[in-house]
Design a protein around this motif. Sequence first.
Motif, PDB file in Angstrom:
ATOM      1  N   TRP A   1       0.840  -1.196   0.000  1.00  0.00           N
ATOM      2  CA  TRP A   1       0.000   0.000   0.000  1.00  0.00           C
ATOM      3  C   TRP A   1       0.872   1.242   0.000  1.00  0.00           C
ATOM      4  CZ3 TRP A   1      -0.146   4.240   3.106  1.00  0.00           C
ATOM      5  CH2 TRP A   1      -1.238   5.111   2.947  1.00  0.00           C
ATOM      6  N   SER A   2       0.416   2.261  -0.728  1.00  0.00           N
ATOM      7  CA  SER A   2       1.032   3.585  -0.678  1.00  0.00           C
ATOM      8  C   SER A   2      -0.040   4.599  -1.047  1.00  0.00           C
ATOM      9  CB  SER A   2       2.208   3.678  -1.650  1.00  0.00           C
ATOM     10  OG  SER A   2       2.839   4.953  -1.555  1.00  0.00           O
ATOM     11  N   GLY A   3       0.199   5.872  -0.751  1.00  0.00           N
ATOM     12  CA  GLY A   3      -0.806   6.864  -1.077  1.00  0.00           C
ATOM     13  C   GLY A   3      -0.296   8.287  -0.974  1.00  0.00           C
ATOM     14  N   ILE A   4      -1.063   9.206  -1.539  1.00  0.00           N
ATOM     15  CA  ILE A   4      -0.748  10.630  -1.518  1.00  0.00           C
ATOM     16  C   ILE A   4      -1.655  11.308  -0.500  1.00  0.00           C
ATOM     17  CG2 ILE A   4      -0.659  12.765  -2.847  1.00  0.00           C
ATOM     18  CD1 ILE A   4      -0.450  11.008  -5.386  1.00  0.00           C
ATOM     19  N   SER A   5      -1.053  11.959   0.487  1.00  0.00           N
ATOM     20  CA  SER A   5      -1.811  12.646   1.520  1.00  0.00           C
ATOM     21  C   SER A   5      -1.678  14.157   1.372  1.00  0.00           C
ATOM     22  CB  SER A   5      -1.327  12.240   2.913  1.00  0.00           C
ATOM     23  OG  SER A   5      -1.967  13.011   3.911  1.00  0.00           O
ATOM     24  N   CYS A   6      -2.804  14.854   1.480  1.00  0.00           N
ATOM     25  CA  CYS A   6      -2.819  16.317   1.406  1.00  0.00           C
ATOM     26  C   CYS A   6      -3.089  16.912   2.787  1.00  0.00           C
ATOM     27  CB  CYS A   6      -3.887  16.799   0.431  1.00  0.00           C
ATOM     28  SG  CYS A   6      -3.531  16.445  -1.301  1.00  0.00           S
ATOM     29  N   ALA A   7      -2.296  17.915   3.140  1.00  0.00           N
ATOM     30  CA  ALA A   7      -2.520  18.704   4.350  1.00  0.00           C
ATOM     31  C   ALA A   7      -2.898  20.115   3.938  1.00  0.00           C
ATOM     32  CB  ALA A   7      -1.268  18.719   5.214  1.00  0.00           C
ATOM     33  N   HIS A   8      -3.744  20.775   4.769  1.00  0.00           N
ATOM     34  CA  HIS A   8      -4.231  22.101   4.415  1.00  0.00           C
ATOM     35  C   HIS A   8      -4.065  23.133   5.525  1.00  0.00           C
ATOM     36  CE1 HIS A   8      -5.624  20.492   0.692  1.00  0.00           C
ATOM     37  NE2 HIS A   8      -6.397  19.612   1.301  1.00  0.00           N
TER      38      HIS A   8
ATOM     39  N   THR B   1       7.256   6.498   5.052  1.00  0.00           N
ATOM     40  CA  THR B   1       7.615   6.880   3.682  1.00  0.00           C
ATOM     41  C   THR B   1       6.620   6.362   2.648  1.00  0.00           C
ATOM     42  OG1 THR B   1       9.060   4.933   3.547  1.00  0.00           O
ATOM     43  CG2 THR B   1      10.074   7.027   4.198  1.00  0.00           C
ATOM     44  N   THR B   2       5.738   5.469   3.037  1.00  0.00           N
ATOM     45  CA  THR B   2       4.693   5.028   2.106  1.00  0.00           C
ATOM     46  C   THR B   2       3.669   6.128   1.840  1.00  0.00           C
ATOM     47  OG1 THR B   2       3.547   4.048   3.994  1.00  0.00           O
ATOM     48  CG2 THR B   2       4.860   2.560   2.616  1.00  0.00           C
ATOM     49  N   VAL B   3       3.692   7.166   2.672  1.00  0.00           N
ATOM     50  CA  VAL B   3       2.805   8.319   2.496  1.00  0.00           C
ATOM     51  C   VAL B   3       3.552   9.390   1.708  1.00  0.00           C
ATOM     52  CG1 VAL B   3       1.523  10.161   3.649  1.00  0.00           C
ATOM     53  CG2 VAL B   3       1.511   7.839   4.598  1.00  0.00           C
ATOM     54  N   ILE B   4       3.062   9.728   0.544  1.00  0.00           N
ATOM     55  CA  ILE B   4       3.660  10.764  -0.293  1.00  0.00           C
ATOM     56  C   ILE B   4       3.066  12.108   0.118  1.00  0.00           C
ATOM     57  CG2 ILE B   4       3.952  11.581  -2.668  1.00  0.00           C
ATOM     58  CD1 ILE B   4       3.639   8.629  -3.542  1.00  0.00           C
ATOM     59  N   GLN B   5       3.943  13.077   0.389  1.00  0.00           N
ATOM     60  CA  GLN B   5       3.542  14.323   1.024  1.00  0.00           C
ATOM     61  C   GLN B   5       3.041  15.379   0.035  1.00  0.00           C
ATOM     62  OE1 GLN B   5       3.912  15.129   4.474  1.00  0.00           O
ATOM     63  NE2 GLN B   5       4.549  13.052   4.961  1.00  0.00           N
ATOM     64  N   ALA B   6       1.922  16.031   0.400  1.00  0.00           N
ATOM     65  CA  ALA B   6       1.398  17.162  -0.365  1.00  0.00           C
ATOM     66  C   ALA B   6       0.866  18.206   0.606  1.00  0.00           C
ATOM     67  CB  ALA B   6       0.297  16.716  -1.318  1.00  0.00           C
ATOM     68  N   TYR B   7       0.928  19.454   0.187  1.00  0.00           N
ATOM     69  CA  TYR B   7       0.364  20.544   0.980  1.00  0.00           C
ATOM     70  C   TYR B   7      -0.210  21.578   0.032  1.00  0.00           C
ATOM     71  CZ  TYR B   7      -0.112  24.642   3.958  1.00  0.00           C
ATOM     72  OH  TYR B   7      -0.626  25.726   4.624  1.00  0.00           O
ATOM     73  N   GLY B   8      -1.364  22.157   0.408  1.00  0.00           N
ATOM     74  CA  GLY B   8      -1.941  23.186  -0.441  1.00  0.00           C
ATOM     75  C   GLY B   8      -3.044  23.957   0.243  1.00  0.00           C
ATOM     76  N   MET B   9      -3.469  25.033  -0.405  1.00  0.00           N
ATOM     77  CA  MET B   9      -4.575  25.859   0.064  1.00  0.00           C
ATOM     78  C   MET B   9      -5.853  25.394  -0.635  1.00  0.00           C
ATOM     79  SD  MET B   9      -2.841  29.672   0.223  1.00  0.00           S
ATOM     80  CE  MET B   9      -1.732  29.483  -1.176  1.00  0.00           C
ATOM     81  N   HIS B  10      -6.757  24.824   0.129  1.00  0.00           N
ATOM     82  CA  HIS B  10      -7.978  24.229  -0.413  1.00  0.00           C
ATOM     83  C   HIS B  10      -8.970  25.331  -0.783  1.00  0.00           C
ATOM     84  CE1 HIS B  10     -11.469  21.654  -0.843  1.00  0.00           C
ATOM     85  NE2 HIS B  10     -10.720  20.578  -0.625  1.00  0.00           N
ATOM     86  N   PRO B  11      -9.629  25.223  -1.955  1.00  0.00           N
ATOM     87  CA  PRO B  11     -10.571  26.276  -2.352  1.00  0.00           C
ATOM     88  C   PRO B  11     -11.729  26.470  -1.381  1.00  0.00           C
ATOM     89  CG  PRO B  11     -10.772  24.346  -3.783  1.00  0.00           C
ATOM     90  CD  PRO B  11      -9.513  24.172  -2.994  1.00  0.00           C
ATOM     91  N   GLN B  12     -12.138  25.408  -0.679  1.00  0.00           N
ATOM     92  CA  GLN B  12     -13.237  25.554   0.271  1.00  0.00           C
ATOM     93  C   GLN B  12     -12.848  26.415   1.468  1.00  0.00           C
ATOM     94  OE1 GLN B  12     -14.540  21.604   1.328  1.00  0.00           O
ATOM     95  NE2 GLN B  12     -15.597  21.282  -0.600  1.00  0.00           N
TER      96      GLN B  12
END
Length: 267
Positions: free
Chosen positions: A63-70, A83-94
């Motif tokens: 298992w692996s996946g892309i996780s988003c933090a806001h 490390t199985t979690v691929i890191q993402a960060y962004g400003m969510h439109p909501q």
Amino acid sequence: MSRKTVALLLFSVIIEIMLEKYAKIMQKNADFSQKMLFDAHFHYAVCLQNGIKLPDFADGIEWSGISCAHSKEEYEIQKEAPTTVIQAYGMHPQNAANENIKESADFLENLLSKNLISFIGEAGFDYFSDEYKNAAGLQEEIWNIQLDLALSCNIPLVIHCRKANHKLFEYSKKLKKLPEVLFHSFMGPPVEARSLLERGINGYFSFGKQLLNGNKKAIACVKELPPDRILAETDAPFQYLKGEKYTDLKDIQRVYEVMDCFAFGSQ
């Protein structure tokens, strides 16, 4: 080799492995969902806050996946993930109406400068409600900040877009310059997805429990789009079905099972 380069290569390898295995599905090898489960979109920090742990499948399932933090708080939790979690960060439109744009943009730039994330996102547009529509100008502002950073850093973008697919076409000339674009929980029909690809965007379209809920557009996309452009996601802990309190990360297996059925045309 920089950490950013390593992260991008890791993503590319994961995608290549996944697509190779998916191709075997289309050759009637139904063993795919039992060996490699890739969750294209979820929220690690919010899952942990709700008592949802990373899945531990038996029988050698990977298992692996892309996780988003806001938020900074979510990222501080997410950065401690395996490390199985691929890191993402962004400003969510909501969140646009309540976003401290300068603070969040500075934080995002800092993460990029230190090569701590592999994706920007989820970014995009959400015109689902009057509340969100009223923040359309702010949504566009944070979208452009994130898109410009993605272009300057040559980093993939995770896109959230609801009731606003026309905005994707408006920005298609810029999107096609990105290494990859992940259209999370894509809400359009197959003709729109194909049109985005025809504009030169290196796009992937991910689908989750809307497949289990009988969403006609999502099912049509899985049936009609090239299999190497389709990904599975949970959006955990969100996007749960009626009668559920949340979506568990283990539900990715259910998504793969129904996705395989629709891809084979057996339902």
